[in-house]
Design a protein around this motif. Structure first.
Motif, PDB file in Angstrom:
ATOM      1  N   UNK A 169       7.246  -1.612  26.851  1.00 50.30           N
ATOM      2  CA  UNK A 169       8.453  -2.073  26.165  1.00 50.30           C
ATOM      3  C   UNK A 169       9.661  -1.328  26.720  1.00 50.30           C
ATOM      4  N   UNK A 170      10.711  -2.088  27.017  1.00 53.80           N
ATOM      5  CA  UNK A 170      11.968  -1.485  27.446  1.00 53.80           C
ATOM      6  C   UNK A 170      12.815  -1.071  26.253  1.00 53.80           C
ATOM      7  N   UNK A 171      12.899  -1.934  25.270  1.00 55.30           N
ATOM      8  CA  UNK A 171      13.682  -1.655  24.070  1.00 55.30           C
ATOM      9  C   UNK A 171      13.217  -2.591  22.962  1.00 55.30           C
ATOM     10  N   UNK A 172      13.534  -2.229  21.746  1.00 54.59           N
ATOM     11  CA  UNK A 172      13.136  -3.030  20.594  1.00 54.59           C
ATOM     12  C   UNK A 172      14.346  -3.267  19.699  1.00 54.59           C
ATOM     13  N   UNK A 173      14.230  -4.262  18.859  1.00 50.33           N
ATOM     14  CA  UNK A 173      15.326  -4.596  17.951  1.00 50.33           C
ATOM     15  C   UNK A 173      15.390  -3.584  16.806  1.00 50.33           C
ATOM     16  N   UNK A 174      16.616  -3.254  16.402  1.00 51.21           N
ATOM     17  CA  UNK A 174      16.823  -2.280  15.345  1.00 51.21           C
ATOM     18  C   UNK A 174      17.119  -2.916  14.004  1.00 51.21           C
ATOM     19  N   UNK A 175      17.097  -2.098  12.966  1.00 51.23           N
ATOM     20  CA  UNK A 175      17.308  -2.563  11.596  1.00 51.23           C
ATOM     21  C   UNK A 175      18.793  -2.466  11.254  1.00 51.23           C
ATOM     22  N   UNK A 176      19.328  -3.542  10.714  1.00 46.72           N
ATOM     23  CA  UNK A 176      20.731  -3.523  10.287  1.00 46.72           C
ATOM     24  C   UNK A 176      20.865  -2.669   9.031  1.00 46.72           C
ATOM     25  N   UNK A 177      22.056  -2.170   8.820  1.00 44.30           N
ATOM     26  CA  UNK A 177      22.290  -1.300   7.665  1.00 44.30           C
ATOM     27  C   UNK A 177      22.473  -2.093   6.371  1.00 44.30           C
ATOM     28  N   UNK A 178      22.451  -3.414   6.477  1.00 43.15           N
ATOM     29  CA  UNK A 178      22.546  -4.246   5.269  1.00 43.15           C
ATOM     30  C   UNK A 178      21.175  -4.564   4.685  1.00 43.15           C
ATOM     31  N   UNK A 179      20.125  -3.942   5.216  1.00 41.23           N
ATOM     32  CA  UNK A 179      18.795  -4.135   4.629  1.00 41.23           C
ATOM     33  C   UNK A 179      18.828  -3.756   3.153  1.00 41.23           C
ATOM     34  N   UNK A 180      18.410  -4.653   2.251  1.00 43.49           N
ATOM     35  CA  UNK A 180      18.442  -4.323   0.821  1.00 43.49           C
ATOM     36  C   UNK A 180      17.525  -3.140   0.497  1.00 43.49           C
ATOM     37  N   UNK A 181      18.062  -2.187  -0.198  1.00 44.64           N
ATOM     38  CA  UNK A 181      17.294  -1.013  -0.631  1.00 44.64           C
ATOM     39  C   UNK A 181      17.067  -1.173  -2.130  1.00 44.64           C
ATOM     40  N   UNK A 182      15.902  -1.717  -2.492  1.00 45.58           N
ATOM     41  CA  UNK A 182      15.626  -2.102  -3.874  1.00 45.58           C
ATOM     42  C   UNK A 182      14.350  -1.435  -4.380  1.00 45.58           C
ATOM     43  N   UNK A 183      14.252  -1.206  -5.683  1.00 44.03           N
ATOM     44  CA  UNK A 183      13.007  -0.673  -6.248  1.00 44.03           C
ATOM     45  C   UNK A 183      11.869  -1.669  -6.059  1.00 44.03           C
ATOM     46  N   UNK A 184      10.627  -1.196  -6.152  1.00 47.15           N
ATOM     47  CA  UNK A 184       9.496  -2.119  -6.006  1.00 47.15           C
ATOM     48  C   UNK A 184       9.464  -3.128  -7.142  1.00 47.15           C
ATOM     49  N   UNK A 185       8.980  -4.319  -6.838  1.00 51.24           N
ATOM     50  CA  UNK A 185       8.888  -5.366  -7.857  1.00 51.24           C
ATOM     51  C   UNK A 185       7.417  -5.772  -8.025  1.00 51.24           C
ATOM     52  N   UNK A 186       6.872  -5.617  -9.257  1.00 51.67           N
ATOM     53  CA  UNK A 186       7.534  -5.077 -10.456  1.00 51.67           C
ATOM     54  C   UNK A 186       7.646  -3.559 -10.383  1.00 51.67           C
ATOM     55  N   UNK A 187       8.658  -3.043 -11.023  1.00 52.85           N
ATOM     56  CA  UNK A 187       8.871  -1.599 -11.023  1.00 52.85           C
ATOM     57  C   UNK A 187       8.080  -0.955 -12.155  1.00 52.85           C
ATOM     58  N   UNK A 188       6.766  -1.148 -12.079  1.00 52.29           N
ATOM     59  CA  UNK A 188       5.843  -0.656 -13.111  1.00 52.29           C
ATOM     60  C   UNK A 188       4.610  -0.117 -12.402  1.00 52.29           C
ATOM     61  N   UNK A 189       4.403   1.192 -12.474  1.00 57.76           N
ATOM     62  CA  UNK A 189       3.286   1.810 -11.765  1.00 57.76           C
ATOM     63  C   UNK A 189       1.943   1.264 -12.237  1.00 57.76           C
ATOM     64  N   UNK A 190       1.802   1.009 -13.541  1.00 54.15           N
ATOM     65  CA  UNK A 190       0.523   0.511 -14.065  1.00 54.15           C
ATOM     66  C   UNK A 190       0.199  -0.858 -13.486  1.00 54.15           C
ATOM     67  N   UNK A 191       1.194  -1.700 -13.341  1.00 50.73           N
ATOM     68  CA  UNK A 191       0.944  -3.031 -12.775  1.00 50.73           C
ATOM     69  C   UNK A 191       0.452  -2.911 -11.341  1.00 50.73           C
TER      70      UNK A 191
END
Length: 479
Positions: A221-243
């Protein structure tokens, strides 16, 4: 007047004057899904796992064969020479016998339970292969984002080196005109030398990360695509550890495989116990040959011996009742009891580990969400601190050590921010793997936030941070 070095200026210096490597053409940039597909096609560990499963699944037809008819054929060719002393006599006799035997098990409890154990082993092997395939999804993502992490780290390190180099140049200029002493120059030189050494290490880490990607996929590989800074940073869904834990208990592939391992151990125990049970087989046999070979020694009803070929046909039942085998069967039963206990305890240990990992990863993702937000704000605050410290240095209220420390803290916060972003992405994938829900579609979803023209030297920071830092500095009163 001392020129103030902003983060945007440092980034520009790093990207223009200290580029680590020439940027590859846009068409050569590889995306995450392509890396995963290459791994599926070329990964040696996955190929070995598939071959292992191909071998393990043969236990079912092998065990089933013990319950199916068994047909064999053969021939006996004998030449017997007999010598007698009294009276002196020598006789030679040859015989040829052809035979075929058909055996059909009627009652074989041990072989039946062996077949059930083999089926469980086959299901276990299938799930283990699925777990290996699922783990390759995570391995591909880890290798891919570790490259991006190392590239961003190199970019920030180059920007830091550029900042300290400019600070060194300014210190020399001030020393030449008598505005500072030699100590400022030496402090700047030390900081620049350290930043240069760190840049060399970061450069090697990029190369190492690419090597890991090559090992995974057997592709360059010469280069790879990078991640934009607009990637949503969200809690896990559902945000319930027991689930998430409940889902893991039902769908975690390694845990499901351990259930079949217990089933196989239970059936193996039944198989060993069945060693005490009688067996019953139906036997059919056909033999043809001369009468000597078949054992015809009595004369015929006419008083003459029959010297031609003869045939035998036998049909019957064969009952075998085990009475004593030296304690072998009892020992095998005790062995299987211990192996069943071992397998059950291994499953329980794995279940606890899965629960722990799922809960920890759920907490990790939530922590990562807060970390990304906090690290982003930390960059803004540290940039404001650098600007304020440089202003104080110009007017004499701060010294060069304060300026260098502020710049060092700024680039540390930059690296912490990028690490938090990639930790968030990977912890999300690890959480889904622990729950047994990780699939290639998760990589497809991430691919929507990849930037085809990503340039680490320019894109390792959100584009709006410099402006946010300037606004924060203006909103605070100067001391």
């Amino acid at each position: 007047m001392l020129r103030k070095l902003s983060l945007a200026l440092a980034v520009s210096c790093a990207s223009n004057g200290m580029a680590w490597a020439a940027e590859a053409p846009l068409s050569n940039k590889t995306d995450l899904v392509s890396v995963y597909q290459e791994a599926v096609d070329n990964n040696a560990d996955l190929a070995a796992a598939r071959a292992q499963y191909g071998a393990q699944k043969e236990v079912v037809p092998q065990a089933r064969a013990g319950l199916l008819p068994n047909l064999s054929a053969g021939a006996d060719l004998n030449n017997t020479r007999t010598e007698l002393d009294q009276p002196a006599m020598t006789a030679t006799r040859s015989s040829t016998v052809y035979q075929a035997t058909l055996s059909q098990p009627i009652f074989r409890a041990d072989r039946w339970f062996q077949l059930q154990a083999a089926k469980s082993v086959n299901e276990q092997a299938s799930l283990q292969l699925s777990a290996t395939e699922q783990n390759l999804i995570l391995q591909s993502a880890e290798a891919y984002f570790n490259v991006l992490r190392s590239q961003d780290n190199l970019a920030s390190t180059k920007a830091e080196e550029a900042a300290f180099k400019r600070q060194l140049d300014q210190s020399n200029e001030r020393f030449d005109v008598g505005l500072s002493d030699k100590t400022d120059v030496l402090q700047s030189q030390a900081s620049y030398d350290t930043a240069r050494a760190n840049r060399i290490i970061a450069q090697r880490q990029v190369e190492d990360a690419f090597e890991a990607l090559i090992t995974l996929t057997n592709r360059q590989y010469n280069s790879i695509q990078g991640v934009v800074h607009t990637l949503p940073i969200l809690p896990p869904a559902p945000n319930d550890a027991k689930a998430w834990v409940d889902t893991a208990a039902k769908q975690n592939l390694n845990l499901l495989a351990s259930n079949y391992a217990v089933d196989a151990a239970e059936d193996t125990l039944r198989q060993r116990k069945a060693g005490h049970a009688p067996t019953l087989d139906a036997i059919a046999q056909y033999r043809k040959g001369d009468n000597d070979g078949l054992g015809f020694t009595n004369p015929s009803p006419t008083g003459q011996r029959y010297g031609g070929d003869a045939e035998q046909r036998t049909i019957g039942l064969q009952l075998s009742i085990p009475i004593y085998s030296g304690g072998l069967t009892s020992s095998q039963v005790r062995e299987s009891y211990s192996q069943l206990t071992q397998t059950e305890q291994q499953r329980e240990g794995l279940r606890r580990q899965v629960v722990e990992n799922t809960r920890n990863l759920h907490r990790a993702v939530n922590t990562d969400v807060e970390q990304v937000q906090a690290r982003r704000q930390s960059i803004i605050s540290n940039q404001s601190a650098v600007d304020a410290t440089e202003i104080g240095y110009q007017v004499g209220t701060r010294n060069i050590v304060d300026v260098l420390d502020a710049q060092r803290q700024l680039y540390t916060s930059v690296r912490d921010y990028n690490n938090a972003r990639y930790d968030y992405i990977l912890d999300n994938l690890r959480l889904k793997q622990a729950a047994g829900t990780l699939s290639p579609e998760d990589l497809q979803a991430l691919s929507r936030y990849l930037k085809p023209d990503y340039n680490p030297d320019k894109d390792f920071l959100p584009p709006d941070l410099a402006q946010a830092a300037a606004e924060q500095l203006r909103s605070r009163p100067t001391q």
